[in-house]
Design a protein around this motif. Sequence first.
Motif, PDB file in Angstrom:
ATOM      1  N   GLY A 102      71.705 119.769 -36.589  1.00  0.00           N
ATOM      2  CA  GLY A 102      72.439 120.684 -37.456  1.00  0.00           C
ATOM      3  C   GLY A 102      73.937 120.456 -37.335  1.00  0.00           C
ATOM      4  N   ILE A 103      74.608 120.433 -38.462  1.00  0.00           N
ATOM      5  CA  ILE A 103      76.056 120.204 -38.478  1.00  0.00           C
ATOM      6  C   ILE A 103      76.809 121.344 -37.790  1.00  0.00           C
ATOM      7  CG2 ILE A 103      78.072 120.047 -40.014  1.00  0.00           C
ATOM      8  CD1 ILE A 103      76.539 117.498 -40.047  1.00  0.00           C
ATOM      9  N   GLU A 104      76.311 122.559 -37.878  1.00  0.00           N
ATOM     10  CA  GLU A 104      76.998 123.725 -37.316  1.00  0.00           C
ATOM     11  C   GLU A 104      76.588 124.014 -35.866  1.00  0.00           C
ATOM     12  OE1 GLU A 104      79.434 125.145 -39.058  1.00  0.00           O
ATOM     13  OE2 GLU A 104      78.976 123.751 -40.684  1.00  0.00           O
ATOM     14  N   ASP A 105      75.990 123.063 -35.194  1.00  0.00           N
ATOM     15  CA  ASP A 105      75.529 123.236 -33.810  1.00  0.00           C
ATOM     16  C   ASP A 105      76.729 123.335 -32.883  1.00  0.00           C
ATOM     17  OD1 ASP A 105      74.425 122.978 -31.224  1.00  0.00           O
ATOM     18  OD2 ASP A 105      72.835 121.662 -31.950  1.00  0.00           O
ATOM     19  N   ASP A 106      76.894 124.488 -32.221  1.00  0.00           N
ATOM     20  CA  ASP A 106      77.990 124.625 -31.264  1.00  0.00           C
ATOM     21  C   ASP A 106      77.488 124.595 -29.817  1.00  0.00           C
ATOM     22  OD1 ASP A 106      76.788 127.096 -31.188  1.00  0.00           O
ATOM     23  OD2 ASP A 106      78.566 128.235 -31.751  1.00  0.00           O
ATOM     24  N   THR A 107      76.189 124.359 -29.617  1.00  0.00           N
ATOM     25  CA  THR A 107      75.631 124.188 -28.275  1.00  0.00           C
ATOM     26  C   THR A 107      75.653 122.713 -27.885  1.00  0.00           C
ATOM     27  OG1 THR A 107      74.201 126.107 -28.601  1.00  0.00           O
ATOM     28  CG2 THR A 107      73.601 124.594 -26.827  1.00  0.00           C
ATOM     29  N   VAL A 108      75.169 121.871 -28.768  1.00  0.00           N
ATOM     30  CA  VAL A 108      75.224 120.415 -28.602  1.00  0.00           C
ATOM     31  C   VAL A 108      75.827 119.878 -29.899  1.00  0.00           C
ATOM     32  CG1 VAL A 108      73.906 118.289 -28.276  1.00  0.00           C
ATOM     33  CG2 VAL A 108      73.137 120.407 -27.176  1.00  0.00           C
ATOM     34  N   PRO A 109      77.028 119.329 -29.855  1.00  0.00           N
ATOM     35  CA  PRO A 109      77.655 118.876 -31.100  1.00  0.00           C
ATOM     36  C   PRO A 109      76.842 117.767 -31.773  1.00  0.00           C
ATOM     37  CG  PRO A 109      78.922 118.145 -29.203  1.00  0.00           C
ATOM     38  CD  PRO A 109      77.847 119.038 -28.683  1.00  0.00           C
ATOM     39  N   PHE A 110      76.841 117.779 -33.105  1.00  0.00           N
ATOM     40  CA  PHE A 110      76.057 116.785 -33.849  1.00  0.00           C
ATOM     41  C   PHE A 110      76.510 115.357 -33.557  1.00  0.00           C
ATOM     42  CE2 PHE A 110      79.533 117.435 -36.836  1.00  0.00           C
ATOM     43  CZ  PHE A 110      79.750 116.172 -37.365  1.00  0.00           C
ATOM     44  N   THR A 111      77.698 115.195 -33.026  1.00  0.00           N
ATOM     45  CA  THR A 111      78.168 113.851 -32.676  1.00  0.00           C
ATOM     46  C   THR A 111      77.317 113.229 -31.566  1.00  0.00           C
ATOM     47  OG1 THR A 111      79.811 114.846 -31.208  1.00  0.00           O
ATOM     48  CG2 THR A 111      80.541 114.253 -33.438  1.00  0.00           C
ATOM     49  N   ALA A 112      76.606 114.055 -30.781  1.00  0.00           N
ATOM     50  CA  ALA A 112      75.711 113.523 -29.753  1.00  0.00           C
ATOM     51  C   ALA A 112      74.588 112.710 -30.399  1.00  0.00           C
ATOM     52  CB  ALA A 112      75.125 114.653 -28.909  1.00  0.00           C
ATOM     53  N   ASN A 127      64.928 100.770 -36.222  1.00  0.00           N
ATOM     54  CA  ASN A 127      64.111 101.729 -36.962  1.00  0.00           C
ATOM     55  C   ASN A 127      64.531 103.175 -36.703  1.00  0.00           C
ATOM     56  OD1 ASN A 127      63.331 101.813 -34.337  1.00  0.00           O
ATOM     57  ND2 ASN A 127      61.151 101.609 -34.708  1.00  0.00           N
ATOM     58  N   VAL A 128      65.819 103.405 -36.527  1.00  0.00           N
ATOM     59  CA  VAL A 128      66.340 104.739 -36.242  1.00  0.00           C
ATOM     60  C   VAL A 128      66.954 105.311 -37.515  1.00  0.00           C
ATOM     61  CG1 VAL A 128      67.978 106.079 -34.878  1.00  0.00           C
ATOM     62  CG2 VAL A 128      66.891 104.075 -33.885  1.00  0.00           C
ATOM     63  N   GLN A 129      66.532 106.507 -37.863  1.00  0.00           N
ATOM     64  CA  GLN A 129      67.135 107.206 -38.986  1.00  0.00           C
ATOM     65  C   GLN A 129      67.712 108.511 -38.459  1.00  0.00           C
ATOM     66  OE1 GLN A 129      63.647 107.275 -41.443  1.00  0.00           O
ATOM     67  NE2 GLN A 129      64.399 105.579 -42.679  1.00  0.00           N
ATOM     68  N   GLU A 130      68.805 108.932 -39.059  1.00  0.00           N
ATOM     69  CA  GLU A 130      69.474 110.168 -38.654  1.00  0.00           C
ATOM     70  C   GLU A 130      69.519 111.119 -39.838  1.00  0.00           C
ATOM     71  OE1 GLU A 130      73.362 109.148 -36.958  1.00  0.00           O
ATOM     72  OE2 GLU A 130      72.519 107.168 -36.592  1.00  0.00           O
ATOM     73  N   ALA A 131      69.342 112.399 -39.559  1.00  0.00           N
ATOM     74  CA  ALA A 131      69.479 113.428 -40.594  1.00  0.00           C
ATOM     75  C   ALA A 131      70.382 114.517 -40.036  1.00  0.00           C
ATOM     76  CB  ALA A 131      68.121 113.996 -40.979  1.00  0.00           C
ATOM     77  N   TYR A 132      71.391 114.884 -40.799  1.00  0.00           N
ATOM     78  CA  TYR A 132      72.335 115.933 -40.406  1.00  0.00           C
ATOM     79  C   TYR A 132      72.194 117.066 -41.406  1.00  0.00           C
ATOM     80  CZ  TYR A 132      73.999 112.306 -37.398  1.00  0.00           C
ATOM     81  OH  TYR A 132      74.058 111.326 -36.439  1.00  0.00           O
ATOM     82  N   VAL A 133      71.848 118.245 -40.898  1.00  0.00           N
ATOM     83  CA  VAL A 133      71.510 119.373 -41.756  1.00  0.00           C
ATOM     84  C   VAL A 133      72.684 120.344 -41.805  1.00  0.00           C
ATOM     85  CG1 VAL A 133      69.789 121.147 -42.225  1.00  0.00           C
ATOM     86  CG2 VAL A 133      69.124 119.085 -40.968  1.00  0.00           C
ATOM     87  N   PRO A 134      73.267 120.527 -42.995  1.00  0.00           N
ATOM     88  CA  PRO A 134      74.413 121.440 -43.102  1.00  0.00           C
ATOM     89  C   PRO A 134      74.000 122.891 -42.894  1.00  0.00           C
ATOM     90  CG  PRO A 134      73.820 120.556 -45.258  1.00  0.00           C
ATOM     91  CD  PRO A 134      72.930 119.893 -44.256  1.00  0.00           C
ATOM     92  N   GLN A 135      74.963 123.697 -42.516  1.00  0.00           N
ATOM     93  CA  GLN A 135      74.769 125.139 -42.327  1.00  0.00           C
ATOM     94  C   GLN A 135      73.614 125.437 -41.371  1.00  0.00           C
ATOM     95  OE1 GLN A 135      74.253 126.374 -46.381  1.00  0.00           O
ATOM     96  NE2 GLN A 135      76.430 126.180 -46.845  1.00  0.00           N
ATOM     97  N   THR A 136      73.464 124.595 -40.338  1.00  0.00           N
ATOM     98  CA  THR A 136      72.372 124.756 -39.377  1.00  0.00           C
ATOM     99  C   THR A 136      72.926 124.603 -37.971  1.00  0.00           C
ATOM    100  OG1 THR A 136      70.807 123.851 -40.973  1.00  0.00           O
ATOM    101  CG2 THR A 136      70.107 123.875 -38.684  1.00  0.00           C
ATOM    102  N   GLY A 137      72.709 125.619 -37.141  1.00  0.00           N
ATOM    103  CA  GLY A 137      73.133 125.593 -35.748  1.00  0.00           C
ATOM    104  C   GLY A 137      72.010 125.127 -34.834  1.00  0.00           C
ATOM    105  N   HIS A 138      72.269 125.163 -33.535  1.00  0.00           N
ATOM    106  CA  HIS A 138      71.304 124.680 -32.539  1.00  0.00           C
ATOM    107  C   HIS A 138      70.004 125.488 -32.583  1.00  0.00           C
ATOM    108  CE1 HIS A 138      70.486 122.235 -28.987  1.00  0.00           C
ATOM    109  NE2 HIS A 138      70.012 123.310 -28.385  1.00  0.00           N
TER     110      HIS A 138
END
Length: 183
Positions: A102-112, A127-138
């Motif tokens: 989640g982009i709004e994760d303040d427990t573990v930043p999405f940059t991890a 074979n790694v894909q990433e998905a970043y979900v807006p308006q979603t916290g930890h």
Amino acid sequence: EVSSSSSSSSSSLPIITTFVGLSGPYNIDHHFDYEAARGVEEISPLKPANGFSRTEFLRNSPAWKLQQALNDISEMNIDNNNKHNNSCVQDFFPRRMLLIHGIEDDTVPFTATSEAGRVLRSCGVVNVQEAYVPQTGHQDAVVHLMLGGRVQDIVVQWLLQTDRVFSIESKNDTPTILLRSKL
């Protein structure tokens, strides 16, 4: 997702064919610094769960474990010209991997998650894909996965994909950022 090994030996381990990583602190040492900057490192379970020292933080970090595994693979797979056989690296990882955060994760930043994806790709895992979900916290990511929501929708659609093309149709006007390996 797990499949049986082709070996009929009862001691053989199952082969992990699919992996989904959810909002993980893939580098414990970096995450400890993040917690220290927020002033929560002494009340967080991260430090006691990972050995109380920088050395133990590194030893318990998936990123460090990956590097150690690659060193082991490298030692096992020296070809006739004493060059590393990079094609075998992929054989030691699930065929499909999704890292979601989640982009709004303040427990573990999405940059991890972006760092974990970068490390995996730099080591030859393509074979790694990433998905970043807006308006979603930890916590949101976990609840969405368990009880339904954007994260569950993304994971289920990804699991149902039979080809390598990964596209999610958003159910609302908020797009989800999806990245494919560039290697």
